[in-house]
Write a protein that holds these residues in place. Structure first.
Motif, short mmCIF file in Angstrom:
data_model
loop_
_atom_site.label_atom_id
_atom_site.label_comp_id
_atom_site.label_asym_id
_atom_site.label_seq_id
_atom_site.Cartn_x
_atom_site.Cartn_y
_atom_site.Cartn_z
N ARG A 2 0.96 4.09 -2.78
CA ARG A 2 0.82 5.51 -2.44
C ARG A 2 1.95 6.33 -3.04
N THR A 50 -6.75 -1.37 -6.82
CA THR A 50 -5.77 -2.06 -5.97
C THR A 50 -5.47 -3.45 -6.52
N HIS A 84 -5.33 -1.04 4.01
CA HIS A 84 -4.21 -0.18 4.39
C HIS A 84 -4.16 1.07 3.50
N ALA A 85 -4.39 0.90 2.22
CA ALA A 85 -4.39 2.05 1.31
C ALA A 85 -5.49 3.03 1.70
N TYR A 137 -6.03 5.73 -5.07
CA TYR A 137 -6.01 6.76 -4.03
C TYR A 137 -6.88 7.95 -4.40
N VAL A 161 -4.41 -5.15 1.35
CA VAL A 161 -3.73 -4.01 0.73
C VAL A 161 -4.69 -2.83 0.60
N ALA A 207 0.83 -1.21 0.00
CA ALA A 207 0.00 0.00 0.00
C ALA A 207 0.86 1.26 0.00
#
Length: 893
Positions: A705, A758, A783-784, A735, A780, A701
């Motif tokens: 980012r 993702t 967390h992102a 994001y 993932v 993640a």
């Protein structure tokens, strides 16, 4: 105050100058400051008061040679105080009594405020002193900053010369024990936010809350041009010695530096250089290794070990029939600079080894020739196809193998396609453009000339690198000549290997350090850590050097490299990649500074603990100790490894180090869950065995980012990766709504879009099989989403607190277990054994006293314990056999 020369803040000195002289003045120091000043600091203040009031400065190692007159602000010589990471309170750094009075701080009633601020500064100074021997620090440019008085006039920022920090205590070799020095956290310790265990944001304000200014911000804004213009050559050299070579002596003699080449070796040695130099006549070879991709990594291990072997053979320490040398091979356009430098230096270069305990330099002479293929392809191929070339080695990085996610050769890549299309039968390629195109051309011409096969040795950081190299090379050969592919498959060896040595990119500071410390002008030296582990599969087609005889503690020949290779790739290389993106999103630049950050350290430690579950046992290696050693090596402040180097080609590194690990872990987790579901009486060997890949998902993640292209403040982030064009738009979609802003349209649809982005990101790196693991992709994504709504720092802080809770729970379990064992031990100890222990304690002090008096005689000076104590031990030995002895409070054993 202290050996490094931090002077007493000027306002305090100026205040006491206004007091009556003599004993009353000294008394006022004690009465006004009480416990603030220890004896050393108190004496320092008294010495400061004896300096004429027109000049409050102290002599500073030669810094006064370049300073102005007494009208210069006394504390305006803040060359590199950012390296200490200290925040300087404005009131404490005010330069004159007049400015104090203007701020209403000159009266006795306001002295308490100055005292509190001085105590705050002193806490930061104490933190720095605890880690002073750790050496080079600071995220600003390495060039010293001088003459910042004008820039600081508006803010009141003032400090001390970095040259004052060159105390004798700092030039002794620092302890090899790794510790995350509190000095690196001093600015966070003084003022800053903190998170409670429940996640609540707390404001921590130590002292009286006076506004502080971080000097590193001012230094960064000053600009390199202004820095260099204000800095003399001599001062620059002194600062460089402090920042990059803590083992230097401040008064080391200046020596003339000479350009590195074969003709100057004798002169460099005669000038007293501390570098190890090749012996005359040692650079002779009867067999050769042609190495493709001569860079820092190759020159820090294969060329280095080969040079050690040549030196020992020349000295008669190693007996071997053949002497091996290296022919450097430049294939890509960017190799031209290396070809020019090594040709100019007769193949010589310098290797700087820098660790927590020592620093050394060695001139390497194992590279005897260098051929740049694009300049004259036919001449280069003629040299490489000669009979003396027995091994072709390569370090071309992961992207140089042009692999698809399934491991096969990407025949659609432009350079690969061009080599396949231009293949010329028995002569191969007239101008190879890829490593395996060059290898197949060499082998084709050798086969036609009847010279037989050779060995292809890959030293790249990939799992089973020899097998990977073999697969793509045979794939290429099959596309151009099936007969050649069959011959290679039968006769050509592709041994696997593992190389473990951290080798940062060469900086100008390293060149300057080599010039000033060792008297060598080297245009492209190599810097590396002292640690080296090179494991090679002992499978060669046409002989090999006796590397293991040259460095038996560092080089291992074995029949099975895979366990060592997987250990290194998953724990070191994948940890490097995971660390780089998370730390850079927290505004770190250097690896050692990132490891000094508790949030980043906790993340990396947890990452290693999770990845190590995918490894089996490794013969002769304690995996827990290996993880601890990696954290210590990453914290090496003396090589100043940059996170940007670790972040290069992240998609390729993650794929090569984690793809098989994730598939293995998925299968393992499914099997564990299936067994536990069927058998209630079966428990996993490790209590955390059922936990998933939470921290690995967090690392992915963070990479996603970073690939999105901007940091939290909107500044662009440079992504150097062969898949940048594919990854960046996917990361931007994943994001969407960064910062927790309002979503446009249906929130549920936006969330599904981010989840699919993702999944596409994971599939682009690892392939469809890993992307089909729903639990991992969801992890993932979660967390992102947390990073999207807050910051990377907040997510890492929560990770650290979670790890802290786990550690505390395990600590409590261990303490409870220890108490239980102590009770059991007490129950299993017989009365006679307890009585023997009591007699031992009762008689030991008397025996020790008798032993001490006997030891005063010369004959007994070297005996330990003395006869009296030995008699007591002998008398109780029979009853103490097998008993566990614990000393009572205040007792001695």
């Amino acid at each position: 105050v202290g050996e490094v020369g931090l002077a007493m803040p000027v306002p305090l000195v100026a205040h006491f100058r206004e007091r009556p002289s003599g004993e009353n003045q000294i008394t006022s120091i004690d009465s006004d400051y009480g416990t603030l000043l220890d004896e050393e600091a108190r004496q320092e203040v008294i010495n400061q008061l004896r300096v004429p009031s027109g000049d409050l400065r102290r002599p500073m190692l030669g810094e006064l040679r370049s300073s102005g007159g007494s009208d210069q602000p006394p504390m305006a010589r803040a060359w590199k105080l950012s390296a200490l990471d200290l925040n300087l309170p404005l009131a404490v750094t005010t330069a004159s009594p007049e400015s104090l009075e203007a701020k209403n701080l000159s009266g006795y009633q306001n002295l308490q405020k100055i005292r509190d601020e001085a105590a705050q500064f002193r806490r930061g100074y104490s933190d720095w002193r605890r880690g002073a021997a750790r050496g080079a620090r600071g995220e600003a440019s390495f060039t010293a900053v001088h003459g910042l008085a004008d820039a600081q006039a508006g803010s009141g920022l003032q400090g001390l010369s970095a040259l004052e920090q060159q105390a004798p205590s700092q030039h002794s070799a620092p302890s090899p024990v790794s510790s995350r020095s509190r000095s690196r956290q001093s600015s966070r310790d003084l003022v800053g936010p903190a998170i409670a265990e429940d996640g609540t944001l707390l404001e921590v304000e130590m002292g009286v809350g006076t506004p502080t200014t971080n000097l590193s911000d001012t230094l960064s804004a000053a600009g390199d041009a202004a820095d260099e213009a204000a800095l003399g050559d001599e001062a620059s050299g002194d600062w460089l010695r402090f920042a990059f070579n803590p083992f230097s002596e401040p008064a080391a003699p200046k020596r003339q530096a000479l350009p590195l080449c074969a003709a100057n070796l004798a002169a460099i040695g005669a000038a007293g250089s501390a570098a190890s130099l090749p012996a005359q006549g040692s650079r002779e070879a009867t067999a050769h290794i042609a190495h493709i991709g001569v860079g820092g990594f190759h020159r820090s291990h294969l060329a280095y070990v080969t040079d050690v072997l040549l030196t020992k053979q020349h000295a008669g320490e190693v007996k071997a029939a053949e002497r091996w040398g290296i022919i450097g091979v430049g294939l890509m356009p960017w190799d031209k600079k290396m070809a020019e430098v090594l040709t100019k230096q007769d193949g010589l270069y310098s290797l700087l080894l820098r660790g927590n305990a020592a620093a050394s330099a060695r001139v390497i002479g194992s590279i005897l020739e260098f051929v740049f293929v694009p300049a004259d392809p036919e001449a280069a191929l003629a040299r490489l196809c000669s009979a003396s070339v027995r091994i072709v080695s390569l370090t071309v990085t992961e992207k140089g193998y042009y692999r698809c996610t399934d491991g096969s050769l990407d025949r659609t890549a432009p350079l690969v396609k061009q080599d396949i299309d231009e293949w010329g039968g028995a002569r191969g390629l007239a101008q190879p453009r890829t490593a395996f195109g060059l290898i197949c051309t060499i082998l084709q011409r050798r086969r036609s000339a009847g010279l037989g096969p050779l060995t292809v040795l890959s030293c790249d950081n990939m799992p089973m690198n020899g097998s990977v190299c073999r697969a793509v090379t045979l794939d290429f050969a099959s596309a151009v000549d099936p007969d050649l592919a069959a011959w290679m498959e039968r006769d050509v060896a592709f041994p696997n290997s593992m190389v473990d040595r951290i080798t940062p990119a060469t900086e100008n500071e390293h060149r300057e350090l080599l010039r000033s410390e060792y008297g060598i002008i080297d245009e492209w030296p190599v810097i590396a850590e002292p640690f080296l582990q090179w494991v090679i599969e002992d499978s060669f087609s046409a002989g090999r050097p006796s590397w293991e005889l040259a460095m038996p503690n560092d080089v291992m020949l074995t029949a099975d490299v895979e366990p060592y290779e997987l250990m290194k790739l998953r724990l070191l290389n994948s940890s490097h990649s995971a660390l780089s993106y998370a730390a850079m999103l927290c505004d770190h630049v250097f690896v050692d500074d990132a490891l000094a950050d508790p949030d980043v350290f906790a993340f990396l430690r947890a990452y290693m603990l999770e990845v190590v579950k995918t490894l089996g046992s490794v013969h002769g290696v304690d995996l827990a100790e290996y993880q601890r050693s990696l954290l210590e090596r990453f914290s090496n402040a003396y090589i100043k490894d940059k996170l940007a180097r670790l972040a290069l080609d992240g998609s390729q590194k993650f794929m090569n180090t984690l793809q098989h690990a994730l598939l293995y872990y998925r299968a393992q987790q499914e099997l564990v869950c299936e067994v536990l579901a069927k058998s209630s009486w079966v428990a996993p060997a490790h209590k955390h065995a059922k936990e998933g890949t939470d921290i690995v998902a967090l690392a992915l993640a963070a990479f996603m980012r970073y690939a999105a292209g901007t940091d939290a403040s909107g500044e662009p982030l440079e992504l150097v990766d062969p898949l940048t064009d594919a990854l960046r738009p996917i990361a931007v979609r994943a994001y969407a709504g960064l910062g927790g802003g309002p979503c446009i349209g249906d929130p549920a649809a936006a969330e599904r879009g981010r989840l699919e982005a993702t999944r596409a990101f994971v599939e682009t790196i690892f392939g469809a099989e890993v992307a089909g693991w729903e639990a991992f992709v969801s992890n993932v994504f979660e967390h992102a989403d947390r990073i999207r709504r807050s910051t990377m720092r907040d997510v890492l802080r929560q990770c650290r607190l979670s790890q802290r809770r786990i550690v505390r729970a395990e600590k409590e379990e261990c303490e409870a277990r220890l108490k239980e064992l102590c009770k059991t031990d007490e129950l299993l100890t017989s009365r006679s054994e307890k009585d023997a222990v009591r007699r031992f304690y009762a008689e030991a002090p008397a025996a020790a006293a008798s032993s001490d008096s006997a030891a005063r005689t010369p004959a007994a000076a070297n005996r330990v314990g003395g006869p009296g104590l030995r008699r007591v031990a002998t008398a109780t030995a029979a009853s103490l056999r097998g008993a566990r002895i614990s000393a009572p409070p205040g007792g001695r054993v």
